[in-house]
Design a protein around this motif. Structure first.
Motif, PDB file in Angstrom:
ATOM      1  N   TYR A 247      -8.130  12.328  -2.184  1.00  0.00           N
ATOM      2  CA  TYR A 247      -6.829  12.458  -2.859  1.00  0.00           C
ATOM      3  C   TYR A 247      -6.091  11.116  -2.896  1.00  0.00           C
ATOM      4  O   TYR A 247      -4.867  11.050  -2.860  1.00  0.00           O
ATOM      5  N   TYR A 251      -0.994  10.597   1.133  1.00  0.00           N
ATOM      6  CA  TYR A 251      -0.771  11.495   2.255  1.00  0.00           C
ATOM      7  C   TYR A 251       0.535  12.271   2.142  1.00  0.00           C
ATOM      8  O   TYR A 251       0.728  13.262   2.858  1.00  0.00           O
ATOM      9  N   LYS A 258      -3.160  18.497  -2.311  1.00  0.00           N
ATOM     10  CA  LYS A 258      -4.376  17.877  -1.780  1.00  0.00           C
ATOM     11  C   LYS A 258      -5.578  18.792  -1.999  1.00  0.00           C
ATOM     12  O   LYS A 258      -6.653  18.337  -2.395  1.00  0.00           O
TER      13      LYS A 258
END
Length: 269
Positions: A247, A251, A258
């Protein structure tokens, strides 16, 4: 009679409401994103599978043989090994189970809470190999992306198991960057580093740092001869840059976002 019917009606409604809440709760857990629940299955494999332990012993057996071979060559510099800590010498799988039970992702706060417990198990084969290396005059350097504030608890965890060279100047924590290149170079300037050990490609070379899935795999192919000779890799399916790369290291995306990117990237039929 009316009062009795009303009483039973209320009780029946209460029971149905309670059942409904229970079903909704179960469904909510069943629908938890794979990003949140997946690491628990990975932790189950790490804690319970003989195959996991076999892979670790295999890696350390290979490290043992390669160390003996490399030490045949004389060196002007003293010998050293650089090793990662988490999922290379210490086992943090209980932390991943804890997160899954909380339907939570990694955070510095929860991680530091875990490491403060000083309760890690060891990775199979780690202690005996590093003690062997030390007995041969090889210095051990621990380069980790744990934070500086975790230094004391990290040393305590290593020391309680009896790992060698558990002193401040052999332990380098994360500072400004997660890349370990400069920290490795500092050691290699003074030592002949025979082996690098870790569970993440970034533990070995900067060519792997924050690269795409395609580029990481391409670099692995280009450096294939290094694996098992200079680079000793340990299995970790719970976390790492391998999933972050899927991804694009975003984060801050939600777990559902995700998961969507991960599922879109997978081969299926």
């Amino acid at each position: 009679m009316i009062k009795k019917i009303t009483y039973y009606s209320v009780v029946t409604c209460f029971i149905l409401f309670a059942i409904s809440c229970k079903v909704q709760s179960v469904n909510a857990e069943d629908n938890a994103p794979m990003v949140l629940q997946g690491p628990a299955w990975a932790a189950a494999w790490q804690q319970k599978a003989g195959e996991y332990k076999a892979l670790c012993y295999q890696a350390y057996n290979l490290a043992h043989m390669q160390l003996d071979f490399l030490m045949r060559e004389p060196s002007e510099k003293p010998y050293a090994i650089i090793t990662d800590i988490d999922e290379t010498v210490l086992d943090n799988s209980p932390y991943q189970v804890h997160l899954a039970l909380q339907n939570a992702e990694y955070s510095d706060a929860s991680w530091i809470e875990w490491t403060a417990k000083v309760d890690c198990d060891t990775i199979p084969g780690a202690l005996s190999f590093l003690r062997y290396a030390k007995s041969k005059g090889v210095s051990v350097f621990y380069i980790t992306n744990r934070l500086e504030e975790e230094r004391n608890q990290t040393l305590k965890d290593l020391k309680r198991w009896g790992f060698p060279d558990t002193i401040d100047n052999h332990l380098t924590m994360k500072t400004d960057s997660s890349s370990k290149e400069l920290r490795r170079k500092k050691v290699s300037d003074e030592y002949n580093v025979l082996l690098l050990m870790g569970d993440n490609l970034g533990d070995f070379s900067t060519v792997f740092d924050k690269k795409s899935v395609k580029e990481r795999n391409h670099q692995v192919q280009d450096h294939a001869a290094m694996f098992g000779t200079k680079f000793i890799v340990f299995p970790n399916v719970m976390y790492g840059h391998w999933d972050g790369a899927i991804y694009d290291y975003k984060y801050d995306l939600s777990p559902n976002e995700k998961e969507k990117m991960i599922m879109q990237s997978l081969k299926k039929y």
